[in-house]
Enzyme design. Structure first.
Site, PDB file in Angstrom:
ATOM      1  N   GLU A  71       5.292  -3.332  12.437  1.00  0.00           N
ATOM      2  CA  GLU A  71       4.282  -2.298  12.194  1.00  0.00           C
ATOM      3  C   GLU A  71       3.073  -3.029  11.615  1.00  0.00           C
ATOM      4  O   GLU A  71       3.077  -3.411  10.456  1.00  0.00           O
ATOM      5  CB  GLU A  71       4.820  -1.263  11.203  1.00  0.00           C
ATOM      6  N   CYS A 101      -2.937   1.553   7.264  1.00  0.00           N
ATOM      7  CA  CYS A 101      -3.122   0.943   8.591  1.00  0.00           C
ATOM      8  C   CYS A 101      -3.574   1.970   9.613  1.00  0.00           C
ATOM      9  O   CYS A 101      -3.962   1.615  10.719  1.00  0.00           O
ATOM     10  CB  CYS A 101      -1.811   0.326   9.040  1.00  0.00           C
ATOM     11  N   ASN A 103       0.803  -1.238   0.000  1.00  0.00           N
ATOM     12  CA  ASN A 103       0.000   0.000   0.000  1.00  0.00           C
ATOM     13  C   ASN A 103       0.827   1.275   0.000  1.00  0.00           C
ATOM     14  O   ASN A 103       0.376   2.324  -0.423  1.00  0.00           O
ATOM     15  CB  ASN A 103      -0.981  -0.025   1.167  1.00  0.00           C
ATOM     16  N   GLU A 151       9.091   3.952  14.199  1.00  0.00           N
ATOM     17  CA  GLU A 151       9.801   4.328  12.967  1.00  0.00           C
ATOM     18  C   GLU A 151       9.720   5.833  12.786  1.00  0.00           C
ATOM     19  O   GLU A 151       8.666   6.435  13.034  1.00  0.00           O
ATOM     20  CB  GLU A 151       9.183   3.600  11.765  1.00  0.00           C
TER      21      GLU A 151
END
Ligand code: NDP
Ligand SMILES: O=C(O)[C@H](O)CS(=O)(=O)O
Length: 490
Positions: free
Chosen positions: A262, A296, A163, A470
């Site tokens: 993640e 997400c 994505n 991150e």
């Protein structure tokens, strides 16, 4: 769009690479090849070698051999290479965006935004490379001095989803290279071209061969198991679903490998009765419908306090009906296709379940008349906690509206999930803002904004949305080991 028409769009046609990068070698030969298709048209835009375990192991060996000289360079030297890489990504952003839109489907403007977002991580970690600090601590005995060193973990393996095929790699490879690690990437088979173009520019920026390999493969499970079990791989970093994250963590546990995860989300988006409703609608649009709902951190559940429910619903429907669905290359398009038929099936399932359990479609609700995997942006009213859409991540353009009465009620509803990635709310009262921000059990909270992603902030989740952060000043930590040196005889 065939490969030729995509190539004809590019200034740098060589950035459309139909080969895997194993160390310093671009490898196009393999027993099998796989197609990369444009999800808007179904056309084949590239064919790539379907790499297997032998190539993955070779890339890991090369990464192990290359990392020592790279770690021995100064942070400033590594910084200069990353900075040059950033400059090249920005200089070629239009080409990188065209490749991204062709393989993933997102509108060209969004793809350009992702390229600059991904480049922002490389820029950020070019700066952080010069700021890896240890400690000198007063000794516990007169002749002792306590030293704390920060050293690169070593070979890092990366698995990323379709994505955000540029930014998800950038926010991993950036810190890894900044601190002196080497990196082996396996991008999603649906969208490998963005990673290959990034790697080509990295070599042009002066990154030594072997430090950044890209394995193109449909054998996701086999390659993943190799990444988790190969003793030369000291760290696995993954972005994707919670289900796959659990598989990888279990595999990594066998050698107690460091991991960053993640994973999936189920973001609540809360509108209180003192919210600026126009701002809340704007925030809901970007949070829910960015990347056609395929992120997400998308709002997955929209909770609206009862006093403003109808007004908010009316405004949201009006905004949703302005979305232009189509091929990401078409002017004015603001929503591309879903990535696959599997994604369409999940979206349909959530809508049908919601209708079966008493919800109603306020707009959209069906596949788009463009056909393929295009889908109508949808608003569901009368959503309840019993619906699948309240418990599962939709990963598509469906906005379910839930009504609530009190702050305590909505905090309990918002936190009633195994996920804990992003959350959002709109309110003006300062006390309520603090109370709700502290009570939401999530790694990230957007207050009066629906767009929180930036390289300056720590991105990550709690509970089953993952581990590690991150970006931000914390972003290098996941790629460093702390070494304690006890200096005696002083
Ligand atoms: N927290 C975050 O930042 C993000 C989370 N996600 C989550 O991921 C999901 C959607 O993305 P999706 O691509 O379907 O997620 P998947 O988890 O299915 O895939 C993610 C990556 O993992 C690979 N993969 C799949 N199975 C395995 C396996 N057994 N071993 C090793 N690798 C494997 C895939 O390869 P291939 O596709 O080639 O099979 C892909 O490259 C959603 O839940 C979304 O929330 C997505 C993006 C960001
Ligand atoms: O959903 C994702 O893959 C990204 O995390 C989205 S973001 O970083 O652009 O918010």
């Amino acid at each position: 769009m065939t490969e030729n028409t995509l190539k004809n769009r590019l200034d740098r046609q060589d950035l459309l690479v139909e080969a895997a990068l194993i160390g310093e070698n671009w490898v196009s030969e393999a027993e099998q090849r796989f197609d990369v298709t444009n999800p808007s048209t179904g056309e084949v835009i590239a064919q790539l070698p379907d790499m297997g375990l032998e190539q993955a192991r070779e890339a890991i060996r090369v990464a192990e051999n290359a990392r020592h000289d790279w770690a021995a360079r100064t942070g400033k030297e590594r910084s200069q290479v990353l900075r040059k890489w950033y400059d090249l990504m920005v200089a070629h952003a239009d080409d990188l965006a065209a490749i991204l839109t062709a393989e993933m489907g997102k509108p060209l403007a969004e793809a350009k935004g992702e390229i600059l977002y991904g480049a922002g991580y490389i820029e950020w970690f070019a700066e952080e490379a010069k700021r890896i600090y240890g400690d000198i601590i007063t000794g516990h005995q007169p002749d002792k001095r306590i030293l704390v060193l920060k050293q690169p973990v070593g070979v890092v393996a990366s698995i990323t989803p379709w994505n955000f095929p540029n930014a998800m790699i950038a926010r991993k490879v950036g810190p890894a290279l900044a601190v002196g690690c080497s990196f082996v990437a396996r991008p999603a088979a649906e969208t490998p071209l963005s990673a290959l173009a990034m790697a080509k520019l990295a070599l042009e920026a002066g990154l030594p061969a072997g430090l950044f390999s890209v394995i193109t493969s449909t054998a996701s499970s086999d390659i993943g198991l190799e990444f988790c079990s190969n003793p030369l791989v000291r760290k696995l970093t993954f972005t994707g679903s919670t289900g796959v994250g659990k598989i990888l963590m279990a595999q990594s546990a066998q050698q107690v490998q460091k991991t960053s995860m993640e994973l999936g989300g189920n973001a609540p988006f809360i509108v209180f009765d003192d919210a600026d409703l126009d701002a809340a609608v704007e925030g809901a649009m970007v949070s829910k419908f960015r990347n056609n709902g395929q992120t997400c951190v998308c709002a997955n559940r929209i909770y609206v306090q009862s006093g403003v429910y109808e007004a908010f619903a009316e405004k949201l429907v009006a905004a949703v009906e302005k979305i232009q669905v189509g091929d990401g290359f078409e002017t004015g398009v603001t929503a591309g296709p879903l990535i696959s038929e599997k994604a369409v099936k999940k979206v349909k399932g959530h809508i049908h379940d919601a209708l079966f359990k008493g919800g109603a479609v306020a707009t959209g609700g069906a596949p788009h008349d463009r056909g393929g995997t295009f889908f109508e942006p949808t608003v569901i009213v009368g959503a309840t906690a019993e619906m699948q859409i309240a418990r599962e991540e939709t990963f598509g353009p469906v906005a379910p509206l839930f009504k609530f009465d009190t702050v305590d009620d909505v905090i309990a509803l918002a936190n009633a999930t195994e996920f804990g990635l992003a959350s959002y709310f709109y309110a003006q009262d300062l006390s309520r803002v603090w109370q709700v921000a502290e009570a939401l059990d999530y790694g990230m909270v957007g207050v009066n904004t629906g767009l929180i992603s930036t390289e300056l902030a720590p991105f990550g989740g709690v509970k089953q949305s993952g581990q590690g952060r991150e970006g931000s000043k914390y972003g290098c930590d996941d790629y460093l080991e702390i070494k304690y040196v006890c200096l005696g005889g002083v």
